[in-house]
Design a protein around this motif. Structure first.
Motif, PDB file in Angstrom:
ATOM      1  N   LYS A 167     -28.020  -9.547 -24.657  1.00  0.00           N
ATOM      2  CA  LYS A 167     -27.439  -8.678 -25.677  1.00  0.00           C
ATOM      3  C   LYS A 167     -26.803  -7.444 -25.039  1.00  0.00           C
ATOM      4  O   LYS A 167     -25.682  -7.060 -25.382  1.00  0.00           O
ATOM      5  CB  LYS A 167     -28.501  -8.257 -26.692  1.00  0.00           C
ATOM      6  CG  LYS A 167     -27.944  -7.391 -27.821  1.00  0.00           C
ATOM      7  CD  LYS A 167     -28.951  -7.179 -28.920  1.00  0.00           C
ATOM      8  CE  LYS A 167     -28.377  -6.330 -30.040  1.00  0.00           C
ATOM      9  NZ  LYS A 167     -27.203  -6.938 -30.690  1.00  0.00           N
ATOM     10  N   SER A 177     -20.798 -15.321 -27.357  1.00  0.00           N
ATOM     11  CA  SER A 177     -22.005 -16.084 -27.009  1.00  0.00           C
ATOM     12  C   SER A 177     -21.760 -17.584 -27.136  1.00  0.00           C
ATOM     13  O   SER A 177     -22.233 -18.245 -28.056  1.00  0.00           O
ATOM     14  CB  SER A 177     -23.210 -15.647 -27.862  1.00  0.00           C
ATOM     15  OG  SER A 177     -23.561 -14.308 -27.573  1.00  0.00           O
ATOM     16  N   ARG A 200     -30.041 -19.084 -23.102  1.00  0.00           N
ATOM     17  CA  ARG A 200     -30.291 -17.644 -23.247  1.00  0.00           C
ATOM     18  C   ARG A 200     -31.574 -17.253 -22.515  1.00  0.00           C
ATOM     19  O   ARG A 200     -31.600 -16.253 -21.783  1.00  0.00           O
ATOM     20  CB  ARG A 200     -30.375 -17.249 -24.718  1.00  0.00           C
ATOM     21  CG  ARG A 200     -30.398 -15.727 -24.920  1.00  0.00           C
ATOM     22  CD  ARG A 200     -30.589 -15.331 -26.368  1.00  0.00           C
ATOM     23  NE  ARG A 200     -30.406 -13.903 -26.563  1.00  0.00           N
ATOM     24  CZ  ARG A 200     -29.334 -13.339 -27.080  1.00  0.00           C
ATOM     25  NH1 ARG A 200     -28.299 -14.077 -27.449  1.00  0.00           N
ATOM     26  NH2 ARG A 200     -29.265 -12.033 -27.226  1.00  0.00           N
ATOM     27  N   PHE A 255     -35.404 -16.839 -34.845  1.00  0.00           N
ATOM     28  CA  PHE A 255     -35.454 -15.952 -33.673  1.00  0.00           C
ATOM     29  C   PHE A 255     -35.989 -14.576 -34.038  1.00  0.00           C
ATOM     30  O   PHE A 255     -36.176 -13.727 -33.173  1.00  0.00           O
ATOM     31  CB  PHE A 255     -34.065 -15.796 -33.045  1.00  0.00           C
ATOM     32  CG  PHE A 255     -32.988 -15.400 -34.022  1.00  0.00           C
ATOM     33  CD1 PHE A 255     -32.870 -14.096 -34.442  1.00  0.00           C
ATOM     34  CD2 PHE A 255     -32.116 -16.343 -34.523  1.00  0.00           C
ATOM     35  CE1 PHE A 255     -31.879 -13.722 -35.337  1.00  0.00           C
ATOM     36  CE2 PHE A 255     -31.125 -15.991 -35.426  1.00  0.00           C
ATOM     37  CZ  PHE A 255     -31.008 -14.674 -35.839  1.00  0.00           C
ATOM     38  N   HIS A 265     -21.565 -18.516 -30.906  1.00  0.00           N
ATOM     39  CA  HIS A 265     -22.506 -18.168 -31.973  1.00  0.00           C
ATOM     40  C   HIS A 265     -21.771 -17.472 -33.109  1.00  0.00           C
ATOM     41  O   HIS A 265     -21.971 -17.791 -34.278  1.00  0.00           O
ATOM     42  CB  HIS A 265     -23.600 -17.255 -31.421  1.00  0.00           C
ATOM     43  CG  HIS A 265     -24.593 -16.824 -32.451  1.00  0.00           C
ATOM     44  ND1 HIS A 265     -25.743 -17.530 -32.717  1.00  0.00           N
ATOM     45  CD2 HIS A 265     -24.610 -15.760 -33.284  1.00  0.00           C
ATOM     46  CE1 HIS A 265     -26.415 -16.921 -33.682  1.00  0.00           C
ATOM     47  NE2 HIS A 265     -25.756 -15.840 -34.045  1.00  0.00           N
ATOM     48  N   ARG A 306     -28.595 -16.960 -29.732  1.00  0.00           N
ATOM     49  CA  ARG A 306     -30.063 -16.880 -29.854  1.00  0.00           C
ATOM     50  C   ARG A 306     -30.725 -18.228 -30.118  1.00  0.00           C
ATOM     51  O   ARG A 306     -31.898 -18.430 -29.769  1.00  0.00           O
ATOM     52  CB  ARG A 306     -30.448 -15.865 -30.938  1.00  0.00           C
ATOM     53  CG  ARG A 306     -30.174 -14.430 -30.507  1.00  0.00           C
ATOM     54  CD  ARG A 306     -30.825 -13.403 -31.402  1.00  0.00           C
ATOM     55  NE  ARG A 306     -30.493 -12.061 -30.938  1.00  0.00           N
ATOM     56  CZ  ARG A 306     -31.173 -11.375 -30.029  1.00  0.00           C
ATOM     57  NH1 ARG A 306     -32.246 -11.922 -29.472  1.00  0.00           N
ATOM     58  NH2 ARG A 306     -30.803 -10.158 -29.676  1.00  0.00           N
ATOM     59  N   HIS A 307     -30.001 -19.149 -30.730  1.00  0.00           N
ATOM     60  CA  HIS A 307     -30.638 -20.425 -31.005  1.00  0.00           C
ATOM     61  C   HIS A 307     -30.575 -21.396 -29.838  1.00  0.00           C
ATOM     62  O   HIS A 307     -31.103 -22.510 -29.938  1.00  0.00           O
ATOM     63  CB  HIS A 307     -30.064 -21.048 -32.277  1.00  0.00           C
ATOM     64  CG  HIS A 307     -30.706 -20.513 -33.518  1.00  0.00           C
ATOM     65  ND1 HIS A 307     -32.061 -20.631 -33.764  1.00  0.00           N
ATOM     66  CD2 HIS A 307     -30.204 -19.823 -34.571  1.00  0.00           C
ATOM     67  CE1 HIS A 307     -32.355 -20.070 -34.920  1.00  0.00           C
ATOM     68  NE2 HIS A 307     -31.254 -19.564 -35.420  1.00  0.00           N
ATOM     69  N   ARG A 333     -35.545  -7.540 -28.881  1.00  0.00           N
ATOM     70  CA  ARG A 333     -34.251  -8.016 -29.371  1.00  0.00           C
ATOM     71  C   ARG A 333     -33.132  -7.634 -28.413  1.00  0.00           C
ATOM     72  O   ARG A 333     -32.181  -8.387 -28.220  1.00  0.00           O
ATOM     73  CB  ARG A 333     -33.994  -7.439 -30.759  1.00  0.00           C
ATOM     74  CG  ARG A 333     -32.619  -7.785 -31.326  1.00  0.00           C
ATOM     75  CD  ARG A 333     -32.482  -7.290 -32.756  1.00  0.00           C
ATOM     76  NE  ARG A 333     -31.131  -7.488 -33.257  1.00  0.00           N
ATOM     77  CZ  ARG A 333     -30.229  -6.531 -33.422  1.00  0.00           C
ATOM     78  NH1 ARG A 333     -30.546  -5.274 -33.143  1.00  0.00           N
ATOM     79  NH2 ARG A 333     -29.020  -6.799 -33.868  1.00  0.00           N
TER      80      ARG A 333
END
Length: 348
Positions: free
Chosen positions: A27, A235, A255, A191, A337, A240-241, A22
């Motif tokens: 991140k 983001s 990403r 995710f 995001h 993440r998507h 993660r």
């Protein structure tokens, strides 16, 4: 029965939040620095002395990312708050999250309780009402208004200034461009790492005007006034998507590509990272900002326009240049995001 007792458990979700995968380069190098900057700004607006105690309620605390952002050093920066000054209370509806947080955070500065921000808030006078990980998007718009009204009423009752960080999903993220026309829809958390079947539930997505309107409604009758409000988008292209393509299969896997520039550069061609912004489906200010961001992003790619695969050094330079753009964050329009608003409130 309280809402926290009725709430479904995100069974297995803590496996994702504790998974080493993660904390990918995006991140660590982009998302966490932006959130730390938001928290630092919120604390700075309170006028606290260098040695004054800091009391924090973390709404939707999960496995205590908020505590780590506050009290743990970053690679190039000290903790935002020394633990001996900090009293941190993590509030979460999910029993597994609460138990996981208790097991993994052993600091005497931290405690964790199961509860729902829509119910009675934990006792205590808090300087910062923190949220990260978009917990307020789990609520309907009316529930958000009621929850923020409760928080602002607590600020008024305390009798001194406090900061409130409201973290929600941005309505106009490229991750879900085909759904820009709807403000609430089923959001599959595909995710999640190690959590078994994908978890899905309705979530609310916010533009800046919609979030402003919710805050204005929450202030009414609370006994508090808003001294300042600021917002940022986090983001813009690396949510993440964009890695999953769940809601927008045509979006480039930004990403994954940026992470791979730092981890497996031979897998990436710079041309794969080009961004073509939408020209319809959102308000004019959103579309105009995305067009300007696309120009900056694509300009970074230009020196490598004719290149094939990059060597490690060039790939790292490109990744860091793109992440620097992301760290700049959006203007708080709901184009990332997450849309994060910081309210500085005091008794009226």
């Amino acid at each position: 029965m309280t809402r926290s007792q009725q709430a479904p458990s995100y069974r297995g979700a803590s496996a994702h939040y504790l998974s080493p995968s993660r904390r990918d380069p995006v991140k660590i190098l982009s998302e966490e620095p932006v959130t730390r900057r938001v928290i630092a700004g919120a604390l700075g607006a309170l006028g606290l002395g260098q040695h004054d105690p800091v009391h924090v309620l973390d709404v939707g605390s999960g496995t205590a990312d908020g505590f780590a952002l506050l009290a743990r050093p970053a690679p190039d920066a000290p903790p935002l708050v020394d633990e001996d000054r900090l009293t941190y209370v993590g509030l979460d509806v999910d029993p597994e999250m609460v138990e996981t947080a208790r097991a993994t955070v052993t600091s005497p500065s931290a405690s964790f309780v199961r509860g729902d921000v829509r119910d009675t808030l934990p006792e205590g006078a808090f300087d910062l009402y923190l949220s990260c990980g978009v917990p307020y998007s789990h609520l309907t718009r009316d529930e958000l208004v009621a929850a923020l009204h409760s928080v602002l009423s607590a600020v008024a009752a305390r009798g001194r200034r406090a900061a409130v960080v409201v973290d929600v999903l941005g309505r106009y993220s490229v991750e879900w461009q085909p759904r820009w026309g709807a403000e609430r829809w089923d959001y599959a958390m595909s995710f999640f790492a190690g959590a078994g079947a994908a978890i899905s539930e309705p979530m609310t997505f916010y533009s800046r005007p919609a979030l402003d309107a919710a805050v204005d409604a929450a202030v009414a009758g609370s006994g508090a006034r808003i001294v300042s409000r600021t917002a940022v988008d986090r983001s813009v292209l690396v949510g993440r998507h964009t890695a999953t393509g769940t809601f927008h299969p045509q979006v480039p896997r930004f990403r994954t590509l940026v992470n791979d520039l730092l981890r497996e550069p031979a897998r990436v061609r710079p041309s794969d990272l080009g961004f073509v912004p939408a020209t319809a489906g959102a308000p004019a200010d959103v579309l105009a900002w995305l067009e300007r961001f696309a120009a900056r992003w694509n300009r970074v790619l230009e020196p490598w326009a004719g290149a094939g695969r990059l060597g490690e050094a060039d790939a790292a330079r490109l990744a860091h240049a793109l992440l620097e753009l992301e760290r700049g964050a959006g203007p708080g329009l709901g184009v990332g995001h997450s849309l994060t608003m910081t309210l500085v409130a005091e008794p009226s």
